[in-house]
Design an enzyme around this catalytic site. Structure first.
Site, PDB file in Angstrom:
ATOM      1  CE  LYS A 271       1.096  -2.019   6.019  1.00 27.00           C
ATOM      2  NZ  LYS A 271       1.719  -3.034   6.714  1.00 27.00           N
ATOM      3  NE  ARG A 345      -3.134 -10.195  13.052  1.00 27.23           N
ATOM      4  CZ  ARG A 345      -1.488 -11.405  12.536  1.00 27.23           C
ATOM      5  NH1 ARG A 345      -1.261 -11.173  13.883  1.00 27.23           N
ATOM      6  NH2 ARG A 345      -1.214 -10.779  11.840  1.00 27.23           N
TER       7      ARG A 345
HETATM    8  N1  BES Z   1      -1.833  -5.672   4.907  1.00 28.65           N
HETATM    9  C1  BES Z   1      -0.372  -6.380   5.820  1.00 28.65           C
HETATM   10  C2  BES Z   1      -0.072  -7.683   5.028  1.00 28.65           C
HETATM   11  C3  BES Z   1       0.870  -7.147   3.956  1.00 28.65           C
HETATM   12  C4  BES Z   1       1.913  -6.493   3.849  1.00 28.65           C
HETATM   13  C5  BES Z   1      -0.092  -6.902   2.562  1.00 28.65           C
HETATM   14  C6  BES Z   1       3.050  -6.708   2.771  1.00 28.65           C
HETATM   15  C7  BES Z   1       1.113  -7.584   1.056  1.00 28.65           C
HETATM   16  C8  BES Z   1       2.085  -7.590   1.593  1.00 28.65           C
HETATM   17  C9  BES Z   1      -1.415  -6.020   7.131  1.00 28.65           C
HETATM   18  O1  BES Z   1      -2.173  -5.585   7.603  1.00 28.65           O
HETATM   19  C10 BES Z   1      -0.712  -5.949   8.287  1.00 28.65           C
HETATM   20  O2  BES Z   1       0.196  -5.023   8.085  1.00 28.65           O
HETATM   21  N2  BES Z   1       0.522  -7.019   9.381  1.00 28.65           N
HETATM   22  C11 BES Z   1       1.952  -7.043   9.322  1.00 28.65           C
HETATM   23  C12 BES Z   1       0.826  -7.670  11.323  1.00 28.65           C
HETATM   24  C13 BES Z   1       2.136  -7.681  12.077  1.00 28.65           C
HETATM   25  C14 BES Z   1       1.787  -6.031  12.217  1.00 28.65           C
HETATM   26  C15 BES Z   1       1.842  -8.572  12.979  1.00 28.65           C
HETATM   27  C16 BES Z   1       2.702  -7.185   9.080  1.00 28.65           C
HETATM   28  O3  BES Z   1       2.830  -8.345   8.313  1.00 28.65           O
HETATM   29  O4  BES Z   1       3.655  -6.784   8.971  1.00 28.65           O
HETATM   30 MN    MN Z   2      -2.407  -4.122   8.730  1.00 27.25          MN
END
Ligand code: BES
Ligand code: MN
Ligand code: ZN
Length: 491
Positions: A271, A345
């Site tokens: 990230k 997931r």
């Molecule tokens: N934990 C994150 C989702 C999240 C994002 C929670 C912002 C709270 C605030 C999750 O694991 C994630 O990173 N999801 C990705 C999925 C994508 C890579 C398909 C996302 O939402 O960008």
């Molecule tokens: Mn994630």
């Protein structure tokens, strides 16, 4: 900070001594006859404030008056506005009152809600916990003279004391569950580790006589949980799957499942640095399950409930799972890992498979699953998904009662195209379009054997701004939704 202890005392405002008395009032209230003795004790200043319009009772409006002695030292009028839903309004006003008491450092407060019937005192008690909650463990305490006492004792005044006590006791249970969840959420990732979640779960199990089952890396290997383990392979920390069984009733259990990422860096698909610290909150689903079980046990709800959490951290390393890798889940399905940041997931796939062994009446999972859900619904509504319309409605109704609104989003077959893989049965990312929906569709592939609802709490589990009644940070969502749902099943 231990949660405040809440008592219900008979409505006798003339005799009340308290450093702070909060009066919760609807918009446009005139002086309720029952407040007469209090108004006398504070020299008629309440009536004056209402008559002059200094205080109108708008939502979140507050006015603090000082008592000239004899009665309470301070009176805090708290506005409720003109709510369409009474429960959440009492909760919010009580939270604001407790938050004010916590800021003042008065330690003890009394609360009176002249328009509340006994049932509403449940909401008042929940609100008190929400407003009193704070997390000071990691700060050096200031010198004694600068210290502000936390809210430790709360007296709720009521006319029908017996009914009020029962309601306040229920609210106390929910509030304690929420505060437990918020504390776990707020703890930094180096303290709230998978081991710490296990210790917390064991503590809940011991105090309430629940059965606890814990699986580490080796046991998960034995179960063939290749999806969960793919996430956990980037860290030497032991991943943990915990199942708590609460036997409050008879029949098939409600199973609550929670994503417990004690930190989510994204892994190899790392990230951006901005706000990455918020990813300590990525265990909010698991915190919600533990908080709900605490509350359900305190309330002695007559339902069987199983709570399952999957705890690990998502890290880049020489051993981490890579984009393009294919793993096999415990259901037997193969998964192409397109994006290692879509890790929740993967963990949930094996948890939802694990849930089958309990022969569930219904499975509800909660996860901070997608940023896309935050884009769609903001910080106001939880995303609600499922394959069973009746169950979706039941969960939406529970969320409304709980003051944690949800909004349902579709799981139409057309979207499934987005998560087809070139090499495996399914892939873990469908890209940016409909990101919350494709994530939920991925989960659905592992939840086909029982009625199931998924809650995407990415936007609602914590807030990056102050929300007036509660400060920025963890909210305790979806503890109250889970409790309401289970209570509904208790009939
Ligand atoms: N934990 C994150 C989702 C999240 C994002 C929670 C912002 C709270 C605030 C999750 O694991 C994630 O990173 N999801 C990705 C999925 C994508 C890579 C398909 C996302 O939402 O960008
Ligand atoms: Mn994630
Ligand atoms: Zn995550």
């Amino acid at each position: 900070m231990p949660p405040p202890s809440i008592s219900v005392i008979p409505f006798d405002l003339g005799a009340l001594q308290a450093p702070l008395l909060a009066v919760l009032l609807r918009q446009g209230s005139s002086l309720h006859p029952s407040l007469g003795p209090l108004d006398n004790a504070v020299g008629g200043t309440i009536k004056l404030a209402l008559v002059e319009g200094d205080f109108r009772g708008a939502r979140d409006e507050t006015l603090q008056l000082s008592g000239p002695g004899g009665g309470p030292r301070r009176v805090l009028l708290v506005g409720m506005g003109t709510p369409s839903e009474e429960g959440p309004a009492f909760k919010r006003a009580a939270a604001l009152a407790a938050r004010q008491a916590s800021k003042l450092g008065v330690g003890r407060i009394a609360i009176v809600a002249p328009d509340a019937d006994a049932e509403h005192l449940e909401d008042v008690a929940v609100g008190v916990h929400a407003g009193a909650w704070r997390y000071d463990d990691l700060r050096t305490p200031p010198p004694a003279e600068e210290r502000r006492s936390p809210v430790s004792e709360v007296d709720i005044l009521a006319a029908e004391v017996t009914a009020a006590r029962a309601a306040a006791t229920r609210g106390d249970a929910i509030g304690r569950g929420q505060s437990l969840a918020r504390r776990l959420q707020m703890m930094p990732g180096n303290l709230c580790t998978p081991e710490f979640l296990v210790a917390t779960a064991r503590d809940i199990a011991e105090r309430h006589g629940m059965k606890a089952t814990v699986l580490g890396r080796e046991e998960m290997e034995g179960e063939g949980m290749g999806a969960f383990l793919a996430v956990a392979q980037g860290t030497p920390q032991e991943p943990q799957l915990v199942a708590l069984e609460y036997g409050g009733g008879s029949g098939r259990p409600v199973v609550l499942v929670g994503k417990g990422l004690c930190f989510d860096s994204g892994g190899i698909s790392i990230k951006p640095a901005a706000n990455m610290e918020d990813m300590k909150f990525d265990m909010s689903g698991a915190a919600g399950v533990l908080g709900a079980l605490e509350a359900i046990a305190l309330m002695e709800l007559e339902v069987n409930v199983v709570g399952i959490i999957g705890a690990t951290i998502n890290m880049p390393s020489g051993t981490a799972v890579k984009p393009g890798d294919v793993v096999r889940s415990s259901l037997g399905k193969t998964i192409e890992v397109i994006n290692t940041d879509a890790e929740g997931r993967l963990v949930l796939a094996d948890l939802l498979t694990f849930a089958r062994r309990y022969d569930p009446a219904a499975v509800l999972d909660a996860a901070t699953l997608t940023g896309a859900c935050v884009v769609a619904l903001g910080h106001t509504a939880t995303g609600v998904f499922g394959s069973d319309d009746l169950l979706i409605d039941e969960v939406l109704a529970a969320g409304r009662r709980a003051g944690e609104p949800g909004w349902s989003l579709p799981l139409w077959d057309d979207y499934k195209e987005l998560i087809k893989s070139d090499v495996a049965d399914i892939r873990n990312s469908g890209g940016r379009a409909a990101g919350a929906i494709t994530a939920a569709l991925f989960l659905q592939a592992f939840a086909s054997e029982y009625p199931w609802v998924h809650l995407d709490i990415a936007g609602t589990a914590y807030s990056d701004t102050d929300m007036v009644a509660i400060p920025k940070g963890p909210t305790g969502v979806p503890v109250a939704t889970f409790v309401e749902f289970v209570r509904g099943r208790a009939g």
